[in-house]
Scaffold this motif. Structure first.
Motif, short mmCIF file in Angstrom:
data_model
loop_
_atom_site.label_atom_id
_atom_site.label_comp_id
_atom_site.label_asym_id
_atom_site.label_seq_id
_atom_site.Cartn_x
_atom_site.Cartn_y
_atom_site.Cartn_z
N SER A 16 14.85 -33.29 -18.49
CA SER A 16 14.29 -32.05 -19.05
C SER A 16 13.01 -32.23 -19.86
O SER A 16 12.97 -33.00 -20.83
CB SER A 16 15.35 -31.39 -19.94
OG SER A 16 14.77 -30.33 -20.68
N ILE A 17 11.99 -31.49 -19.48
CA ILE A 17 10.75 -31.53 -20.26
C ILE A 17 10.94 -30.78 -21.59
O ILE A 17 10.30 -31.10 -22.58
CB ILE A 17 9.53 -30.97 -19.47
CG1 ILE A 17 9.75 -29.53 -19.01
CG2 ILE A 17 9.22 -31.88 -18.29
CD1 ILE A 17 8.54 -28.91 -18.28
N ALA A 79 14.02 -23.94 -21.07
CA ALA A 79 13.51 -24.03 -19.70
C ALA A 79 13.52 -22.62 -19.12
O ALA A 79 14.33 -21.77 -19.53
CB ALA A 79 14.41 -24.94 -18.87
N GLU A 80 12.61 -22.37 -18.18
CA GLU A 80 12.56 -21.05 -17.53
C GLU A 80 12.91 -21.19 -16.05
O GLU A 80 12.29 -21.98 -15.35
CB GLU A 80 11.16 -20.46 -17.67
CG GLU A 80 11.01 -19.10 -16.99
CD GLU A 80 9.66 -18.46 -17.30
OE1 GLU A 80 9.47 -18.00 -18.44
OE2 GLU A 80 8.79 -18.44 -16.41
N ASN A 82 13.13 -18.76 -12.86
CA ASN A 82 12.85 -17.42 -12.33
C ASN A 82 12.69 -16.38 -13.44
O ASN A 82 13.26 -15.29 -13.39
CB ASN A 82 13.93 -17.03 -11.32
CG ASN A 82 13.94 -17.99 -10.14
OD1 ASN A 82 12.89 -18.29 -9.60
ND2 ASN A 82 15.09 -18.52 -9.77
N GLY A 83 11.93 -16.78 -14.43
CA GLY A 83 11.56 -15.86 -15.50
C GLY A 83 12.64 -15.64 -16.54
O GLY A 83 12.46 -14.81 -17.43
C1 LIG Z 1 15.42 -22.54 -9.85
C2 LIG Z 1 14.13 -22.79 -10.58
C3 LIG Z 1 13.39 -21.71 -11.01
C4 LIG Z 1 12.21 -21.92 -11.73
N1 LIG Z 1 11.53 -20.84 -12.19
C5 LIG Z 1 10.46 -21.02 -12.99
C6 LIG Z 1 9.82 -19.91 -13.61
O1 LIG Z 1 10.20 -18.78 -13.46
N2 LIG Z 1 8.76 -20.16 -14.41
C7 LIG Z 1 8.30 -21.44 -14.65
O2 LIG Z 1 7.35 -21.62 -15.42
N3 LIG Z 1 8.89 -22.51 -14.08
C8 LIG Z 1 9.97 -22.34 -13.26
N4 LIG Z 1 10.60 -23.41 -12.69
C9 LIG Z 1 10.08 -24.75 -12.96
C10 LIG Z 1 10.60 -25.24 -14.31
O3 LIG Z 1 9.72 -24.80 -15.33
C11 LIG Z 1 10.67 -26.77 -14.31
O4 LIG Z 1 11.68 -27.17 -13.39
C12 LIG Z 1 10.95 -27.33 -15.68
O5 LIG Z 1 10.98 -28.74 -15.57
C13 LIG Z 1 12.26 -26.80 -16.24
O6 LIG Z 1 12.43 -27.27 -17.56
P1 LIG Z 1 13.40 -28.49 -17.87
O7 LIG Z 1 12.77 -29.71 -17.24
O8 LIG Z 1 13.41 -28.56 -19.36
O9 LIG Z 1 14.75 -28.18 -17.27
C14 LIG Z 1 11.76 -23.23 -11.97
C15 LIG Z 1 12.52 -24.32 -11.53
C16 LIG Z 1 13.70 -24.10 -10.84
C17 LIG Z 1 14.52 -25.29 -10.38
#
Ligand SMILES: Cc1cc2nc3c(=O)[nH]c(=O)nc-3n(C[C@H](O)[C@H](O)[C@H](O)COP(=O)(O)O)c2cc1C
Length: 175
Positions: A16-17, A79-80, A82-83
């Motif tokens: 996770s970022i 984390a986001e 799909n919004g």
């Molecule tokens: C199912 C899914 C939906 C995502 N939807 C978005 C989004 O709506 N907006 C966005 O900026 N990034 C989106 N991402 C990319 C995430 O920002 C990215 O995977 C990020 O690493 C998630 O944070 P985390 O690493 O802390 O889990 C999505 C990723 C996945 C797997």
């Protein structure tokens, strides 16, 4: 006794970022005892009213709320997906809300969010911050970090953008 702060990422990704960001933010907090948790350790079956009626609320939901209850302030990075909230966090939130609507336990909360894209997970952050007061969160402020990989040095574990770093430090000072 020093103030206790709980810091966690609303993500269940092992890479996770948001966990990297919240870890850095936690390291900047001075004069407080900072603890962290991984929401993956609180994974529960998908919320269903039928399941709740049949089996009750999982102990893990009680345990998670107890972690929030035990501290003086909360730092979270979303984390986001799909919004919106990632399903892992939404499910945790839903189960906990069946015990207590005040998920944030009437504590001061600072909210962060980051994504690889230029919007910096602003959608989920806007939702989380606007909803916080309805769920017992005393929002002290928020910060979105856009383009994570351009603004964060993963090896050093620090924000590289000076303006964002300044904003983060100012936010944490309010916590
Ligand atoms: C199912 C899914 C939906 C995502 N939807 C978005 C989004 O709506 N907006 C966005 O900026 N990034 C989106 N991402 C990319 C995430 O920002 C990215 O995977 C990020 O690493 C998630 O944070 P985390 O690493 O802390 O889990 C999505 C990723 C996945 C797997």
């Amino acid at each position: 006794m020093s103030k206790r702060v709980l810091a966690f990422a609303a993500s269940n990704s092992s890479k996770s970022i948001n966990r990297q960001l919240v870890g850095y933010a936690a390291s900047l907090i001075e004069g407080a005892e900072v603890e962290t948790l991984d929401i993956h350790d609180y994974e529960m079956p998908l919320y269903r009213s039928d399941r709740e009626e049949a089996d009750g609320i999982p102990q893990l939901a009680h345990d998670f709320l107890a972690r929030l209850e035990a501290v003086d302030a909360i730092l979270v990075s979303f984390a986001e997906h799909n919004g919106a909230y990632p399903a892992a966090f939404k499910n945790l939130f839903d189960w906990c809300s069946r015990i207590q609507r005040e998920f944030w336990q009437n504590k001061p909360v600072a909210m962060l969010a980051t994504s690889p894209g230029g919007r910096g997970a602003k959608g989920v952050l806007e939702f989380a911050t606007s909803a916080a007061p309805r769920f017992g969160g005393e929002l002290v402020g928020h910060l979105s970090v856009p383009s994570f990989y351009e603004n964060f040095d993963a090896e050093a574990g620090t924000l590289t953008d000076a303006a964002l770093d300044k904003e983060l430090r100012a936010l944490l000072a309010k916590l």
